[in-house]
Design a protein around this motif. Structure first.
Motif, PDB file in Angstrom:
ATOM      1  N   ARG A 121     -12.603 -32.756 -10.073  1.00  0.00           N
ATOM      2  CA  ARG A 121     -11.187 -32.405  -9.991  1.00  0.00           C
ATOM      3  C   ARG A 121     -10.315 -33.592  -9.589  1.00  0.00           C
ATOM      4  O   ARG A 121      -9.275 -33.868 -10.206  1.00  0.00           O
ATOM      5  CB  ARG A 121     -11.008 -31.252  -8.993  1.00  0.00           C
TER       6      ARG A 121
ATOM      7  N   VAL B 186      -7.274 -35.340 -11.644  1.00  0.00           N
ATOM      8  CA  VAL B 186      -5.910 -35.403 -11.099  1.00  0.00           C
ATOM      9  C   VAL B 186      -5.389 -36.844 -11.152  1.00  0.00           C
ATOM     10  O   VAL B 186      -4.257 -37.101 -11.571  1.00  0.00           O
ATOM     11  CB  VAL B 186      -5.909 -34.853  -9.651  1.00  0.00           C
TER      12      VAL B 186
ATOM     13  N   ARG C 112      -4.728 -37.903 -14.759  1.00  0.00           N
ATOM     14  CA  ARG C 112      -3.489 -37.342 -15.299  1.00  0.00           C
ATOM     15  C   ARG C 112      -2.274 -38.130 -14.839  1.00  0.00           C
ATOM     16  O   ARG C 112      -1.405 -38.488 -15.630  1.00  0.00           O
ATOM     17  CB  ARG C 112      -3.327 -35.873 -14.874  1.00  0.00           C
ATOM     18  N   LEU C 113      -2.249 -38.445 -13.538  1.00  0.00           N
ATOM     19  CA  LEU C 113      -1.097 -39.171 -13.003  1.00  0.00           C
ATOM     20  C   LEU C 113      -1.007 -40.567 -13.626  1.00  0.00           C
ATOM     21  O   LEU C 113       0.083 -41.013 -14.004  1.00  0.00           O
ATOM     22  CB  LEU C 113      -1.197 -39.256 -11.472  1.00  0.00           C
TER      23      LEU C 113
ATOM     24  N   LEU D 207      -2.800 -30.910 -16.993  1.00  0.00           N
ATOM     25  CA  LEU D 207      -4.167 -30.499 -16.632  1.00  0.00           C
ATOM     26  C   LEU D 207      -4.227 -28.983 -16.721  1.00  0.00           C
ATOM     27  O   LEU D 207      -3.357 -28.288 -16.185  1.00  0.00           O
ATOM     28  CB  LEU D 207      -4.498 -30.883 -15.192  1.00  0.00           C
TER      29      LEU D 207
END
Lengths: 83, 237
Positions: free
Chosen positions: A25, A29, A32-33, A50
């Motif tokens: 996870r 995260v 994605r950023l 996401l």
């Protein structure tokens, strides 16, 4: 499972589709950023999101808009049986 | 200002009476003003890298509540929701620009979606969710849609954070997905009641047909015909 999607809305095209295990996870995260910052810096109008589901089949059903054309969706109306 | 509306029922009037996020302690109130200042910057100008990082940090504050909601639904209801743990930056910025809402007031930073066969199952599931999450707000947009969008949203308040649970029937979901795709293709405002009049009218008509099929006033075959007619119109435009 976690899915990272980079989507070009204007072209209605998925540019990136990556899978992550639930244990990854934090990696997802951060990924994605980083991707969002990259596309924003390049001034690209891409959606970076996401999503989470049991499997890919499920995400393709509940978030069809990323995967299907208008023609496909109209055909889906044919198949959906309202009781 | 265009806002999605609907019939709203609240079960926790003390904290949700204003429709805003629940009251917090002093330190969070201070950070809330920082959050709203970030929201103002996002509303006015393109996001900087620093703003994107701060926004993601804010979104991460919903992670625990989100995880709790997903786990509870899986374990107690044996359902498999699709989750969207953090609302996209695009959607947040668009909402800030479209409405007068402050960033700290957004109730859908974290959310998930459940799709069911029909309105009876939808009613049952909403009742289950209300029992499961005693502090909640229900927004029922079936009879009174928001720009054609029909669904029931249950906003569960968990650990002081709102988590939006979208409950849609298959037909409601198909309409919403179709509207999303047409919004991408034609005009982003279509989703919010804007865009070309003809396109808007056709989507509204299809939404009404969905409603009438779902309440048993129309046969599903009428929807199939309408879908094909609509596709012909779309491809001509």
């Amino acid at each position: 499972m976690i899915f990272l999607i980079e989507f070009d809305r204007a072209a209605h095209r998925i540019l990136r589709f990556e899978h992550f295990d639930d244990a990854q996870r934090e990696v997802a995260v951060k990924r994605r950023l980083a991707l969002e910052i990259e596309t924003a810096t390049a001034k690209l109008d891409h959606e970076v999101v996401l999503l989470e589901a049991a499997d890919e089949k499920q995400i393709r059903q509940t978030h069809r808009r990323y995967f299907k054309s208008v023609e496909d969706l109209v055909a889906d109306f044919d198949e959906a049986e309202a009781k | 200002m265009r806002r999605r509306s609907g019939v709203i029922q609240r079960e926790n009037p003390s904290s949700l009476a204003s429709g805003a996020a629940p009251a917090q302690d002093a330190s969070l109130v201070a950070s809330k003003s920082l959050v709203d200042r970030l929201g103002e910057r996002l509303r006015r100008a393109a996001a900087t890298e620093a703003d994107l990082r701060t926004l993601d940090e804010y979104r991460s504050s919903f992670d625990e509540a989100y995880r709790s909601v997903i786990t509870t639904i899986r374990e107690k209801l044996h359902k498999r929701p699709s989750g969207r743990p953090r609302k996209t930056t695009d959607s947040i910025v668009a909402k800030l620009k479209r409405e007068t809402i402050r960033l700290s007031q957004m109730q859908d930073i974290a959310g998930c979606r459940l799709i069911v066969a029909d309105v009876r199952e939808q009613d049952r599931l909403v009742d289950d969710l209300k029992r499961l999450f005693p502090e909640h707000t229900v927004i029922d947009r079936r009879r009174h849609p928001s720009h054609g969008y029909r669904a029931v949203h249950v906003i569960a308040e968990v650990q002081g954070k709102p988590v939006e649970i979208q409950v849609r029937t298959r037909l409601q979901d198909l309409w919403a997905q179709l509207c999303e795709v047409r919004s991408d293709e034609i005009d982003k405002d279509l989703k919010y009641g804007g865009g070309p009049t003809e396109e808007r009218r056709d989507l509204d008509t299809l939404s009404q047909l969905v409603y009438h099929v779902e309440i048993g006033k129309l046969k599903h075959s009428r929807l199939k015909t309408a879908g094909r007619e609509l596709l012909m119109l779309f491809t001509k435009r």
